[in-house]
Structures are given as structure tokens and as C-alpha cells.
Design a protein around this motif. Sequence first.
Motif, mmCIF file in Angstrom:
data_model
loop_
_atom_site.group_PDB
_atom_site.id
_atom_site.type_symbol
_atom_site.label_atom_id
_atom_site.label_comp_id
_atom_site.label_asym_id
_atom_site.label_seq_id
_atom_site.Cartn_x
_atom_site.Cartn_y
_atom_site.Cartn_z
ATOM 1 N N ALA B 603 38.753 57.266 30.266
ATOM 2 C CA ALA B 603 38.830 57.942 31.554
ATOM 3 C C ALA B 603 40.252 57.961 32.075
ATOM 4 C CB ALA B 603 37.919 57.242 32.550
ATOM 5 N N SER B 604 40.959 56.922 31.817
ATOM 6 C CA SER B 604 42.326 56.859 32.322
ATOM 7 C C SER B 604 43.257 56.438 31.210
ATOM 8 C CB SER B 604 42.399 55.853 33.466
ATOM 9 O OG SER B 604 43.725 55.471 33.672
ATOM 10 N N SER B 605 44.301 57.200 31.058
ATOM 11 C CA SER B 605 45.240 56.896 29.996
ATOM 12 C C SER B 605 46.085 55.668 30.316
ATOM 13 C CB SER B 605 46.144 58.098 29.754
ATOM 14 O OG SER B 605 46.800 58.406 30.946
ATOM 15 N N HIS B 606 46.002 55.191 31.568
ATOM 16 C CA HIS B 606 46.814 54.033 31.955
ATOM 17 C C HIS B 606 46.053 52.716 31.831
ATOM 18 C CE1 HIS B 606 49.695 56.905 33.300
ATOM 19 N NE2 HIS B 606 48.785 57.470 34.037
ATOM 20 N N SER B 607 44.787 52.811 31.470
ATOM 21 C CA SER B 607 43.998 51.590 31.459
ATOM 22 C C SER B 607 44.324 50.708 30.261
ATOM 23 C CB SER B 607 42.520 51.922 31.427
ATOM 24 O OG SER B 607 42.206 52.520 30.203
ATOM 25 N N GLY B 608 44.992 51.286 29.263
ATOM 26 C CA GLY B 608 45.293 50.505 28.069
ATOM 27 C C GLY B 608 44.018 50.112 27.340
ATOM 28 N N TYR B 609 42.938 50.780 27.647
ATOM 29 C CA TYR B 609 41.645 50.533 27.014
ATOM 30 C C TYR B 609 41.145 49.105 27.180
ATOM 31 C CZ TYR B 609 43.136 54.956 25.375
ATOM 32 O OH TYR B 609 43.615 56.229 25.337
ATOM 33 N N ARG B 610 41.414 48.553 28.327
ATOM 34 C CA ARG B 610 40.842 47.261 28.691
ATOM 35 C C ARG B 610 40.188 47.439 30.050
ATOM 36 N NH1 ARG B 610 45.199 42.668 27.143
ATOM 37 N NH2 ARG B 610 45.274 43.073 24.923
ATOM 38 N N ASN B 611 39.188 46.629 30.251
ATOM 39 C CA ASN B 611 38.499 46.692 31.536
ATOM 40 C C ASN B 611 38.934 45.540 32.417
ATOM 41 O OD1 ASN B 611 36.642 48.703 32.292
ATOM 42 N ND2 ASN B 611 35.420 48.181 30.493
ATOM 43 N N SER B 612 39.524 45.838 33.541
ATOM 44 C CA SER B 612 39.872 44.784 34.483
ATOM 45 C C SER B 612 38.776 44.705 35.528
ATOM 46 C CB SER B 612 41.201 45.119 35.171
ATOM 47 O OG SER B 612 42.239 44.927 34.263
ATOM 48 N N ILE B 613 38.132 43.571 35.578
ATOM 49 C CA ILE B 613 37.027 43.437 36.536
ATOM 50 C C ILE B 613 37.443 42.488 37.652
ATOM 51 C CG2 ILE B 613 34.568 42.927 36.771
ATOM 52 C CD1 ILE B 613 34.449 43.186 33.682
ATOM 53 N N PRO B 614 37.642 43.018 38.848
ATOM 54 C CA PRO B 614 38.005 42.150 39.969
ATOM 55 C C PRO B 614 36.739 41.575 40.609
ATOM 56 C CG PRO B 614 38.076 44.415 40.655
ATOM 57 C CD PRO B 614 37.572 44.424 39.254
ATOM 58 N N GLY B 615 36.892 40.955 41.738
ATOM 59 C CA GLY B 615 35.736 40.564 42.536
ATOM 60 C C GLY B 615 35.142 39.218 42.206
ATOM 61 N N PHE B 616 35.849 38.390 41.440
ATOM 62 C CA PHE B 616 35.353 37.024 41.237
ATOM 63 C C PHE B 616 36.044 36.166 42.304
ATOM 64 C CE2 PHE B 616 35.093 39.235 37.209
ATOM 65 C CZ PHE B 616 33.731 39.123 36.969
ATOM 66 N N TYR B 617 35.408 36.169 43.487
ATOM 67 C CA TYR B 617 36.062 35.645 44.688
ATOM 68 C C TYR B 617 36.223 34.121 44.669
ATOM 69 C CZ TYR B 617 35.060 40.313 46.339
ATOM 70 O OH TYR B 617 34.998 41.672 46.457
ATOM 71 N N LEU B 618 37.278 33.719 45.351
ATOM 72 C CA LEU B 618 37.553 32.285 45.505
ATOM 73 C C LEU B 618 37.444 31.952 46.986
ATOM 74 C CD1 LEU B 618 40.705 32.233 43.209
ATOM 75 C CD2 LEU B 618 38.508 31.196 42.662
ATOM 76 N N TYR B 619 36.623 30.983 47.296
ATOM 77 C CA TYR B 619 36.485 30.528 48.677
ATOM 78 C C TYR B 619 37.154 29.159 48.838
ATOM 79 C CZ TYR B 619 33.242 34.389 49.227
ATOM 80 O OH TYR B 619 32.698 35.650 49.270
ATOM 81 N N ARG B 620 37.337 28.793 50.067
ATOM 82 C CA ARG B 620 38.042 27.526 50.328
ATOM 83 C C ARG B 620 37.331 26.326 49.703
ATOM 84 N NH1 ARG B 620 42.280 28.285 53.411
ATOM 85 N NH2 ARG B 620 42.261 30.026 54.870
ATOM 86 N N ASP B 621 35.975 26.441 49.620
ATOM 87 C CA ASP B 621 35.269 25.273 49.086
ATOM 88 C C ASP B 621 35.093 25.325 47.564
ATOM 89 O OD1 ASP B 621 33.555 27.316 49.127
ATOM 90 O OD2 ASP B 621 31.867 26.252 50.032
ATOM 91 N N TYR B 622 35.803 26.253 46.916
ATOM 92 C CA TYR B 622 35.777 26.282 45.444
ATOM 93 C C TYR B 622 36.834 25.277 44.958
ATOM 94 C CZ TYR B 622 32.785 30.449 44.997
ATOM 95 O OH TYR B 622 31.750 31.335 45.022
ATOM 96 N N ARG B 623 36.579 24.042 45.221
ATOM 97 C CA ARG B 623 37.626 23.045 45.014
ATOM 98 C C ARG B 623 37.991 22.900 43.548
ATOM 99 N NH1 ARG B 623 34.654 20.791 49.154
ATOM 100 N NH2 ARG B 623 35.775 20.902 51.123
ATOM 101 N N ASN B 624 37.010 22.950 42.673
ATOM 102 C CA ASN B 624 37.299 22.766 41.242
ATOM 103 C C ASN B 624 38.285 23.817 40.755
ATOM 104 O OD1 ASN B 624 35.412 20.580 40.807
ATOM 105 N ND2 ASN B 624 33.824 22.126 41.155
ATOM 106 N N THR B 625 38.015 25.054 41.088
ATOM 107 C CA THR B 625 38.863 26.154 40.631
ATOM 108 C C THR B 625 40.238 26.083 41.282
ATOM 109 O OG1 THR B 625 36.829 27.442 40.633
ATOM 110 C CG2 THR B 625 38.846 28.652 40.242
ATOM 111 N N LEU B 626 40.231 25.874 42.584
ATOM 112 C CA LEU B 626 41.501 25.881 43.310
ATOM 113 C C LEU B 626 42.403 24.731 42.850
ATOM 114 C CD1 LEU B 626 40.248 26.802 46.903
ATOM 115 C CD2 LEU B 626 41.403 28.290 45.260
ATOM 116 N N SER B 627 41.808 23.581 42.618
ATOM 117 C CA SER B 627 42.653 22.449 42.195
ATOM 118 C C SER B 627 43.188 22.674 40.776
ATOM 119 C CB SER B 627 41.890 21.135 42.295
ATOM 120 O OG SER B 627 40.763 21.182 41.454
ATOM 121 N N LEU B 628 42.360 23.285 39.954
ATOM 122 C CA LEU B 628 42.818 23.563 38.583
ATOM 123 C C LEU B 628 43.966 24.574 38.596
ATOM 124 C CD1 LEU B 628 41.771 22.225 36.061
ATOM 125 C CD2 LEU B 628 40.327 24.207 35.639
ATOM 126 N N LEU B 629 43.828 25.585 39.470
ATOM 127 C CA LEU B 629 44.902 26.583 39.602
ATOM 128 C C LEU B 629 46.183 25.905 40.078
ATOM 129 C CD1 LEU B 629 42.999 29.587 41.200
ATOM 130 C CD2 LEU B 629 44.182 29.604 39.000
#
Lengths: 300, 731
Positions: B603-629
Amino acid sequence: MIELKQVTKSFQNIPALEQITASIQEGLIFGLLGSNGAGKSTLLRLVSGVLKPDCGTITLDGSPIFENPPVKEQFCFLSDTVTYFPNATPASMGRYYALLYPSFCQNTFHRLLKKFGIAENQKLQTFSKGRKKQFSLLLGLCTGTKYLLCDETFDGLDPVARQAVKSLFAAELLKRDFTPIIASHNLRELEDICDCVGLLHRGKLLFASDLDTMKCSLCKMQCVIPDPAAEEQLLSELSVLQYEKTGSLLTMTARGSRTDILEAVHQKNPLFAEVLPLSLEEIFISEMEVTGYDIKDLIQ
Amino acid sequence: MTSKTSFNKHLKENIRHRGWLAAVSWILLFLTGPVYTMLTWESRFSDMNPNSFPGYGQSLLQSFPGVLNGKSALPLAAVIFLLALFCAVTGFSYLDSTEKVDFYHSLPLTRSTWFGISYMSGLLLFLVPYLVTASCTLLLGFAKHLLSITILPDCCLAILGGILGFLVIYHVTILAMMLTGKLITGVLAALTISVYADMVEHLIRQLAASFFDTYSASSFQVLYAISDYLSPFGLFRLLLERSASVSSASGIFPASGWVSTPFASGTFSQSSVSMGGSLLLIFLGALLFLIVLASISLWLYRHRPSEAAENALAYPGTAPFIKILVTIPTALYIGPLMISQYNSDTRWIIPISILSAILLCGIIEFIYYLDLRKLFFGYRSSMLSIFGVMGILCILEFDLFGYDQWLPQTGSVKEMAIFTDNFSEYFSYIPASYLRIHALDTSWNRSTLTKEYAPLYRLAKEGIENAENGITPEQIRKEDVSDNYLVATMQFQTGKHSSAFRTYALEKTHVLEALDELCQDEEYRKSLFPFFQLSSEDILNISLMDIYSDPLTLDLSLEERAALLEAYEKDLLNADLPDMQNTLPVGELVIEIPEYEEGGLPASSHSGYRNSIPGFYLYRDYRNTLSLLEKYGYSLRTKIQTEDVVSMLLTESSAQKADDAIYGDVSYSSVYENSNERLITDPEEITEILTRIQYPSGRLLGRDTNAAYSVEIMLKGIPGSHYYTLSDSIS
């Protein structure tokens, strides 16, 4: 022999033919007469297998015609309105008919085209109406079929072409087993060519019989009988179909042979008596009057 | 019996008589086949550099069968359709002329032979040029080194699909010609038969949507199958689509779904149902359809009265039935159509439909007899049509079958599912192509079905009550009456293959409670969040996005990436669902997976033929993820710095003026004299506004639409502008 038994055909509940029973003998020219809308074309379309009768049967030598190609190979139907394939030429139509009719004669076809001055490779759609009809007749004759069904085919032909076609019919009749069936409302046209005639009126067949027999069974006579009582007696003795008196001259058409009628007239001591020639038209007028149909509505 | 040789000669002659059609067929197929393909390639090659897109060749290869049957070349599909129509009409048009019928039927051939000749010549007039031009297109592909020999079987299937598609329309048109006695009525009948089932399907949906408050577009799924398999046009479309997509779709034999997306805009995807079935099954279905149509046409031809020529209908006895079959759906269709055009009240549907029925009856009678005096000739069928329309409208208007009040007994419901319009805003769903490759259920509704449906059942009851009280989904969507309500589609699974759908207006808090209750079950939670459908091995990259809306690719080792995903999974399983509605995220992960083609070009020649899927939200209480980051050296920015802002366009929402109560006595009339937009470049003002901007994402059950102001910010070094809403009023 073509046999029609109790054939009935209606179009959208309007009867076109009712209870037609007749037979058409081989080797004779059959004329189908009738006024406009009498059902002539319908009858020909039924005989040629285009239409299927609502009831009754149409057979050729005992075999049904509808959806029976071996039987239909013995028929060629020339419709009132000539139709050819788009972009067809006389040559291409000839080739196509040769495919369909085993007895199609290519030699005769080419000879006749030449004789009638029809260019083989000219597009048929550029032909005049009369020319198309001429070609249609030639094509029909060359199919070599036993029966040639002509629906108002002589319409649009010039007198010379008409005469030529009639001659061709006569020649074919001499050559082979050939039975043209010609539908027309023009009695004069058929008079000198038909052997048998059938008369249709309002979907009903009034009669079908041999023309000579018909002529022999009717006699038209002019006479002057001075004795009014004798004249009255003569009219009651004979089976008179029609009579007219102008002054003392009595003109009548009566059923019976010429000899018998002449003898009956002579017995009344006429001052003058002679037999007049009877035309087909007069025969029909007389027959129509007998059956109670108004002549003016029937014959054009 | 006509011999084979004789038949062939007749066939040859027939084709010769239709020379013009042969010429048209060759020209059109050549132009829409090889020429169109060449032009398309030229334009695509000039637009993009194939070297920068390594998957381009593969993609082109997969889409290639589509250019052979019109799936990827609309003009070719249109030409196939038109040629089918032309070939049938010209082959049997002689039946519409008395003179021609006399000529043809007086010749010593049976009607079956005539049928065979006309049928075969029409088919050959298409088939020969089609096969030759398709071969030319194939040769072009090989000559340009775009194709490999492996694609040949797919191409052959595509060509076969094209031929079958042609035959479907060809047979329908022949049938129409048999049923009618005039060229124009023949063509009209062919078009009507082709789309009749589609029209009825659309009509049922249109009427249900107009009259029923709780109607869901996902209802009447069987209609999709009917419109595909019983509608000639649907079958034509299906044949072209499926035969050209063998490699990239479900293959010839599997009978899994074709294209699927979750409820799109609150509806289950049509395609997931309608495009189902294996290619073999579709081919067999099409063959059966063709045999049935051909047999009916032959039978009709053999029994067709020659005198039918030049009459609108060949069988006058069918006239009243045809009138009823045409009038009722058309009249019912016109009503909703007019209403949708003029945005009028649905009550107008009834008089408009009845008036249409009366007019249509007159028009049909005129077509039958071409005589104005006979407009009311078939008054019985006209009355039946009009009363039929009135009856159906009465049933719909008064909901005589209780559609809106329908709620199955709990005993008869096996499972239930819920989907709100807001889900598709909040969640980023995984592409169906990915799910299919991983043999995952592509129909989202099935995976969220739950046997513990008590909370959903309560919601359904509430929805029915709301509808009775005038709180309907239509009202919520149109008028945006309140932020407290949302529109939700509910699925009632009553059997293995039977389910019903209803759409309700529900209170957000109740839905949130129900979802929270359901999400106590881990399985349900996993089915609700698309994250759990991803396989960690497929993840190519993970990016981090914060309030700057500029994704930053995380430079992580495989182990680190796995640990991060594990931490996120843990956080997601433990997350508090109401928080997803009541608080805003602080950032989100953007996950990149390979793109799996459906058989079409990217559909788009700029996509590089990969799918970028956003929307995996991070909330303040996602402590495991946030601390790892944090551990990996990535921190989330929660405020935009004033110096990073280039410009700011402040917009006052239209709701603001009607909502002064929220913002007190602050008047901006002086600021927004003639416009509700203002460009802000003053650093002080920018700083003030920046304190109020919110993370630009939705909430689980919909964002706050009462936000009075929104702002578009241009940031230094980040292309484009970014949209934010403000949490509070500004002074």
C-alpha cells in the motif's frame, strides 16, 4: 403429402388458426389465399416448423415437422420479410444453405445468379427489396427441397422477374418432385400458376381443392329468356350461386358442369345463351357469398 | 442429429457472421490485458526503485495472477463482464426478431443445435482472444524478468477464474435472453438477475438499519454468503478475487477465512464471511451454478414459443411474478435511499416506498405492453406488490417480530462477546495476514467470546431498556449526546455456527465494570489485548514513543528484547482496567513485525514492507516495563520542553462556546475574533499551554470529547505536527 389435422394456433389468447384440417398433395402448386390477417403466414410458419401448434398435428408423410431436421430438410420457407445474416453476400448465403440442405445445387445457384444479374460478392444489405426477394427465391429453388413455402413472395417483384420465377417453378416441376406452396392475397397472381387452392378466412379454412375441378363444377353463363316464368323456373332448377339481371340479360354463376347447365338453359328456349370464362376471383366471390361472408371485406 | 463436422462448420459460419464482435473482443482484451499491464508496470517502476524494496519482486510476483483476470486490473474485469454480456446478447438476439426467428427456425436444425452453435461461438469469441492476450501478458512478464516459472500454476488458476467469471455472466445473460423477447428487456433482465441477490442483501441491511434501533451490521451473516454464491455478480467477483490469490491466501484446499479484520467501525468484517471457502469449493460451486443455468436456458430455448419475439417477456405467464419480484425490493430500496440522500426522518420511508411501488408497477406494465392505456392492466399483481410493500413496512415500523426487544434465554446462549466502537480507536489490531500465517483465528469476535457472560448479559438487558427509553446507538453516534454513553455490539453465540448480533447504547461505567469483571479471567484478558497474539520471534524491532510522538527504536539485544516483552506482558496481565479509561498513558511501545502480503502490491512504498503496530500503551503502574526501560537507558519524557517547540496552533473546539460553565468566566472572544484558531509563538504562552497538554492517545472506552482546546505542535527536529488536547482551560 403434408397433412394438417385439427391444427389450432393462438397468439396471446387471440386465435390465429382454428381447427384447420387439410392435406397438400405433392407435385402440385398449392395456393393459399386469404385476406390480410387470415392466418396464411401463420399456417406457413406452422408447416415449416417455425411455430408449434397449440393443438393438432402437422405431418409430412406421417412424420411430425416441428423440431425434426430430416423432415425439415424437405422444406424451404421464404418468409414475407426477407432476412439474411449480417454482412452476408449471395455467395456466403449459398455456401451456408449448401451446408444445411444436402440437395442444394451449387451449379444451378451460380447459373441463376448470373442469369438474374446478381453479383455474388455484393453485400445483401445493399440490395433493393425486390432484388432481395429475387435472391431469396433463387436460393429457395436451389435448395432442391421438395416443398418451397413462399409467403407473399411475389410482392415486390417486377412483372418480368415474376414471370421468370413462374417459369422457373414450372421448369422445376417438370424436373423433379417439387411442391411450391404460395401464400398470397392476390388471386390474379395465383390464378395462372396454382393447381390447388385453399382459402383461409379469419383463421378458418373455408375450402381447399383442385382449381380445375373447382372451375368445372362452376359455370358462368349469359342468356336472354323471353318468358319470365321459364326464367324463374331455370333459376330454381339450377344451383345458382350468384345472378344478376341487366334488362333482359341474365348473368348467373351456377354449380354444375357446363353441358348440364347449357342443356337446362336451352330447354327454356333462350333468345341468346353463352358460357363466359370464370376467373379465380369470381369463383371465390361466389363461394364467399354462399358461405355468407361479405366479399368486400375479403378480397382486395 | 447434426454431425460433429457439420456442427463445426455451422460454428465457423456463426463466428464469421459476428466478425465485429470478434474484433471488439480482441481490441478490448488486448488493451486491458498486455497494454494495461505494461503501462501499469512502467508507471510503478518509474515511481519506485526496486532495489530499495527487496520484497518488491516477490510482491509483484504474487499480484501478477490478478492482472490476468482483472482482480488487479479493474478495466480487464469490466471488459470480461461486458464481453460476457455482448457475446450472449449478440448470440441470441435473433430470438427478439420475428423475421429472424422465422429465418433461423425454419432451417433444418434443432433448437438444441442452434443453442449449441450460438453458445459455443459466443464462448469462442471471448475465449480465444482472452487466452492469447493472457499469454501475451505472461510472456511480457517473463521478458521483463519479473516472473518465475513457479507462478505459472497460479496464473493458470487466475485465467481459469477469469473464464469462469465470464461464463457466470454469459450464462445469466443467456437465461435473461431466453426469458425475454426484446433486446432492451433482455439486457435489463441480465443486469437485474446479476445483482438481484446483492440488492436484496443490501436492502435487508438498509431496512434493518433504518427501522431497528439495535440492528448491528454484523447481523444476517448468511446474507453475505447468499450474495456471493447466489448472486451472479457476487460469484463473478469472488471467482476473480479468489482465483488470483491462491499463493497468498488460503490455498486451493483449505477452507479458512480469506480476509479478516476485527469489527471494523463496530461491525464484523464482511469479507471474513463473504470471502470464505476454498478455491476448489468456489470453482465447484461455480460449475454447478453454470450447469444449472445452462440447463434451464436450454430447456427454455427448446420450449420457447417463436411468437415470443418482440414481446417484453417470452413467457407472459411470468409477467406478474416478475413484476412483484422487481417492484417490492426496488420500492423498499428507494425509500431508505431517498431518506439517506436527504437526511430526512425515517417515517418518510413508508409513503416514499408506497409511491415508488405504484410508479414501478406502472413503469413495468408500460415496459410489458408499451401502451399507456395498459398501465393498470395487471392490477392484481400491482395490488399484491403495493400491499406487499405496505405489509413489510408495517412489520418493520411496528417491529412486529420484536427485533429490538429480543434477548435470548440464558440457557440458549453458549457464549457472548462485546465490541465497542472505541476499541478500534484504542487498540491497534494485528493484521489478518499475520494471524493467518500463524494459524490464528482471524475473526476477532470469536476469540473474545466468553462462556462467563453474565456481565455482558446484564449489559444487553440494559441496552434493550435504553433503546426503549430512546437512548439508541444512532442517537449516540449522531448527536454525541453524552460522554457517559458508548455504542457496543454484542454477539450471542447460540450454537456452533449460529450467532446473533445486536448494537446497544450503554453507559460507559457499566461497560467498564463488565470488562473489568471479565478481565479477571486471564484468558479473556489475553483475547482482548492484541499484544498476546504476537509471537516474540516475529518481532523485528521495538520502538518507544513518549509525549514527543517521535518513536525511538530501542537498541536491544535479543535477550533484552525478550525480557522487555515479558515484563510488558506481566504488566498488562496485572493492569487495572479502569485505569485504562480514567488515566492517560505515559508512552507506548511500537512493535514492528514483517508484512505479509495479501497478494496485492504494498500500500505504501515507504513502509519498507514491515508493519509498525503502535498502541501498546505504558501506564505509570507498569513498573516492570518502565524499570526495565530505565535499566536499558531509555526514559520516558512526560513534558514537552518549551525550547523544543517551533510553533503551536491552538484550536478552540466548537463545544467550547456552548460549555462556558466548565471554563468559568474566561472569555476568549477577544483572542478569537474571527476564527477559532490561533498561532502561538510566544514562549510564555507556549510554556503555559505545555503544562496542560495530555498524552495524545485514546482511552479504553473513548477519549474525552469535552476537551475545549486542542493544539497542534511543531517540534524541532521532528517532521510534521502533533495533535494534543488540553486538560484544562487556559488563561
